[in-house]
Write a protein that holds these residues in place. Structure first.
Motif, PDB file in Angstrom:
ATOM      1  N   MET A 134     -42.086 -28.763 -35.017  1.00 37.31           N
ATOM      2  CA  MET A 134     -40.727 -28.601 -35.529  1.00 37.31           C
ATOM      3  C   MET A 134     -40.166 -27.273 -35.025  1.00 37.31           C
ATOM      4  O   MET A 134     -40.821 -26.251 -35.149  1.00 37.31           O
ATOM      5  CB  MET A 134     -40.758 -28.636 -37.054  1.00 37.31           C
ATOM      6  N   PRO A 135     -38.958 -27.300 -34.453  1.00 34.34           N
ATOM      7  CA  PRO A 135     -38.379 -26.045 -33.975  1.00 34.34           C
ATOM      8  C   PRO A 135     -38.042 -25.145 -35.151  1.00 34.34           C
ATOM      9  O   PRO A 135     -37.776 -25.613 -36.254  1.00 34.34           O
ATOM     10  CB  PRO A 135     -37.117 -26.496 -33.246  1.00 34.34           C
ATOM     11  N   SER A 136     -38.064 -23.875 -34.897  1.00 30.03           N
ATOM     12  CA  SER A 136     -37.703 -22.937 -35.950  1.00 30.03           C
ATOM     13  C   SER A 136     -36.195 -22.999 -36.183  1.00 30.03           C
ATOM     14  O   SER A 136     -35.434 -23.460 -35.333  1.00 30.03           O
ATOM     15  CB  SER A 136     -38.107 -21.518 -35.555  1.00 30.03           C
ATOM     16  N   ALA A 137     -35.782 -22.510 -37.341  1.00 29.79           N
ATOM     17  CA  ALA A 137     -34.360 -22.491 -37.664  1.00 29.79           C
ATOM     18  C   ALA A 137     -33.591 -21.665 -36.643  1.00 29.79           C
ATOM     19  O   ALA A 137     -32.483 -22.028 -36.249  1.00 29.79           O
ATOM     20  CB  ALA A 137     -34.150 -21.949 -39.076  1.00 29.79           C
ATOM     21  N   SER A 138     -34.198 -20.565 -36.172  1.00 34.41           N
ATOM     22  CA  SER A 138     -33.487 -19.738 -35.193  1.00 34.41           C
ATOM     23  C   SER A 138     -33.300 -20.497 -33.885  1.00 34.41           C
ATOM     24  O   SER A 138     -32.268 -20.359 -33.226  1.00 34.41           O
ATOM     25  CB  SER A 138     -34.218 -18.418 -34.963  1.00 34.41           C
ATOM     26  N   ASP A 139     -34.278 -21.331 -33.503  1.00 39.60           N
ATOM     27  CA  ASP A 139     -34.123 -22.155 -32.299  1.00 39.60           C
ATOM     28  C   ASP A 139     -32.983 -23.148 -32.472  1.00 39.60           C
ATOM     29  O   ASP A 139     -32.183 -23.359 -31.564  1.00 39.60           O
ATOM     30  CB  ASP A 139     -35.409 -22.927 -31.999  1.00 39.60           C
ATOM     31  N   MET A 140     -32.918 -23.785 -33.603  1.00 43.26           N
ATOM     32  CA  MET A 140     -31.905 -24.809 -33.838  1.00 43.26           C
ATOM     33  C   MET A 140     -30.510 -24.211 -33.975  1.00 43.26           C
ATOM     34  O   MET A 140     -29.529 -24.882 -33.694  1.00 43.26           O
ATOM     35  CB  MET A 140     -32.255 -25.640 -35.066  1.00 43.26           C
ATOM     36  N   ARG A 141     -30.418 -22.966 -34.354  1.00 45.63           N
ATOM     37  CA  ARG A 141     -29.099 -22.329 -34.467  1.00 45.63           C
ATOM     38  C   ARG A 141     -28.447 -22.135 -33.101  1.00 45.63           C
ATOM     39  O   ARG A 141     -27.250 -21.936 -33.011  1.00 45.63           O
ATOM     40  CB  ARG A 141     -29.217 -20.999 -35.203  1.00 45.63           C
ATOM     41  N   ARG A 142     -29.228 -22.223 -32.039  1.00 46.93           N
ATOM     42  CA  ARG A 142     -28.689 -22.080 -30.679  1.00 46.93           C
ATOM     43  C   ARG A 142     -28.034 -23.361 -30.174  1.00 46.93           C
ATOM     44  O   ARG A 142     -27.328 -23.342 -29.173  1.00 46.93           O
ATOM     45  CB  ARG A 142     -29.806 -21.670 -29.705  1.00 46.93           C
ATOM     46  N   ILE A 143     -28.246 -24.485 -30.843  1.00 46.93           N
ATOM     47  CA  ILE A 143     -27.727 -25.776 -30.376  1.00 46.93           C
ATOM     48  C   ILE A 143     -26.193 -25.752 -30.379  1.00 46.93           C
ATOM     49  O   ILE A 143     -25.566 -25.424 -31.377  1.00 46.93           O
ATOM     50  CB  ILE A 143     -28.240 -26.937 -31.254  1.00 46.93           C
ATOM     51  N   ARG A 144     -25.611 -26.109 -29.221  1.00 48.89           N
ATOM     52  CA  ARG A 144     -24.155 -26.166 -29.058  1.00 48.89           C
ATOM     53  C   ARG A 144     -23.667 -27.549 -28.638  1.00 48.89           C
ATOM     54  O   ARG A 144     -22.481 -27.848 -28.708  1.00 48.89           O
ATOM     55  CB  ARG A 144     -23.700 -25.153 -27.996  1.00 48.89           C
ATOM     56  N   LEU A 145     -24.614 -28.394 -28.170  1.00 52.02           N
ATOM     57  CA  LEU A 145     -24.270 -29.735 -27.712  1.00 52.02           C
ATOM     58  C   LEU A 145     -25.256 -30.729 -28.293  1.00 52.02           C
ATOM     59  O   LEU A 145     -26.472 -30.571 -28.130  1.00 52.02           O
ATOM     60  CB  LEU A 145     -24.304 -29.813 -26.180  1.00 52.02           C
ATOM     61  N   LEU A 146     -24.721 -31.745 -28.971  1.00 50.37           N
ATOM     62  CA  LEU A 146     -25.516 -32.864 -29.467  1.00 50.37           C
ATOM     63  C   LEU A 146     -25.298 -34.012 -28.493  1.00 50.37           C
ATOM     64  O   LEU A 146     -24.183 -34.518 -28.372  1.00 50.37           O
ATOM     65  CB  LEU A 146     -25.059 -33.266 -30.874  1.00 50.37           C
ATOM     66  N   LEU A 147     -26.349 -34.397 -27.797  1.00 50.59           N
ATOM     67  CA  LEU A 147     -26.271 -35.417 -26.769  1.00 50.59           C
ATOM     68  C   LEU A 147     -27.051 -36.645 -27.234  1.00 50.59           C
ATOM     69  O   LEU A 147     -28.161 -36.503 -27.764  1.00 50.59           O
ATOM     70  CB  LEU A 147     -26.855 -34.856 -25.474  1.00 50.59           C
ATOM     71  N   PHE A 148     -26.472 -37.820 -27.031  1.00 50.84           N
ATOM     72  CA  PHE A 148     -27.092 -39.053 -27.519  1.00 50.84           C
ATOM     73  C   PHE A 148     -27.156 -40.117 -26.444  1.00 50.84           C
ATOM     74  O   PHE A 148     -26.184 -40.318 -25.698  1.00 50.84           O
ATOM     75  CB  PHE A 148     -26.288 -39.618 -28.707  1.00 50.84           C
ATOM     76  N   ASP A 149     -28.281 -40.820 -26.398  1.00 50.59           N
ATOM     77  CA  ASP A 149     -28.369 -42.081 -25.692  1.00 50.59           C
ATOM     78  C   ASP A 149     -27.496 -43.051 -26.504  1.00 50.59           C
ATOM     79  O   ASP A 149     -27.164 -42.778 -27.665  1.00 50.59           O
ATOM     80  CB  ASP A 149     -29.830 -42.539 -25.660  1.00 50.59           C
ATOM     81  N   VAL A 150     -27.135 -44.176 -25.923  1.00 50.82           N
ATOM     82  CA  VAL A 150     -26.259 -45.122 -26.626  1.00 50.82           C
ATOM     83  C   VAL A 150     -27.051 -46.312 -27.152  1.00 50.82           C
ATOM     84  O   VAL A 150     -27.232 -46.465 -28.364  1.00 50.82           O
ATOM     85  CB  VAL A 150     -25.091 -45.577 -25.727  1.00 50.82           C
ATOM     86  N   ASP A 151     -27.535 -47.167 -26.263  1.00 50.67           N
ATOM     87  CA  ASP A 151     -28.221 -48.389 -26.684  1.00 50.67           C
ATOM     88  C   ASP A 151     -29.574 -48.052 -27.295  1.00 50.67           C
ATOM     89  O   ASP A 151     -30.442 -47.488 -26.637  1.00 50.67           O
ATOM     90  CB  ASP A 151     -28.390 -49.333 -25.493  1.00 50.67           C
ATOM     91  N   GLY A 152     -29.731 -48.370 -28.574  1.00 50.82           N
ATOM     92  CA  GLY A 152     -30.955 -48.051 -29.292  1.00 50.82           C
ATOM     93  C   GLY A 152     -30.865 -46.787 -30.112  1.00 50.82           C
ATOM     94  O   GLY A 152     -31.754 -46.493 -30.907  1.00 50.82           O
ATOM     95  N   VAL A 153     -29.794 -46.018 -29.925  1.00 48.57           N
ATOM     96  CA  VAL A 153     -29.573 -44.791 -30.711  1.00 48.57           C
ATOM     97  C   VAL A 153     -28.270 -44.922 -31.496  1.00 48.57           C
ATOM     98  O   VAL A 153     -28.278 -44.938 -32.724  1.00 48.57           O
ATOM     99  CB  VAL A 153     -29.567 -43.538 -29.814  1.00 48.57           C
TER     100      VAL A 153
END
Length: 174
Positions: free
Chosen positions: A1-20
């Motif tokens: 599991m990433p640390s909270a500090s790692d996850m705070r850097r996320i700026r883009l949520l990218l998703f596959d389409v079919d199946g997600v």
């Protein structure tokens, strides 16, 4: 599991389409058109994430008018379809967005997603992804693809970043 500090850097949520974003079912009609079912709660969470300033994007191996139409409905401008080599598609999107790997989260559900899942700062899969995928991501949704997995991931990331409550504040009693 990433640390909270790692996850705070996320700026883009990218998703596959079919199946997600969908359960992976594609309905092919006699006239050659196709239909997909998207979950309304996933869409709502995408809109709320964008309101916090988070970028949202779609990366799909298939090209589909239904995907583009759903992206337009949700105000998603980062869309790359028809890329069987998802890693090269990911690299293109990453460069265009001007982001580093650790600033991107990606949810994928099948083997072709693994190269991207191994690169990003936060990797996720729906509950019904094959074990070969679930075993290589940092976080697995309790929901299957097309049934709230995207909503759950967005809520998780935004809660860690401290922006979820603000994103949905208008719906809570004052």
């Amino acid at each position: 599991m990433p640390s909270a500090s790692d996850m705070r850097r996320i700026r883009l949520l990218l998703f596959d389409v079919d199946g997600v974003l969908t359960d992976g079912t594609i309905l092919l009609h006699a006239d050659g058109s196709e239909s997909k079912m998207f979950h309304i709660r996933d869409g709502a969470a995408i809109v709320w994430a964008q309101r916090t300033g988070m970028q949202v994007g779609l990366l799909s191996a298939r090209t589909s008018d239904a995907t583009m139409r759903r992206a337009q409905q949700l105000g998603i401008s980062i869309v790359l379809q028809g890329r069987a080599d998802k890693l090269s598609g990911y690299e293109e999107l990453r460069r265009q967005a001007g982001l580093e790997d650790d600033e991107i989260a990606y949810m994928g559900d099948d083997l072709q997603d693994l190269p991207v899942l191994r690169r990003v700062g936060f990797s996720a899969a729906p509950a019904d992804a094959p074990a070969a995928v679930r075993d290589h991501v940092r976080w697995v949704s309790q929901n299957p693809g097309g049934r709230g997995a995207v909503r759950e991931m967005i809520e998780h990331v935004l809660q860690v970043q401290g922006t979820w409550t603000g994103a949905v504040a208008e719906f809570h009693e004052s």
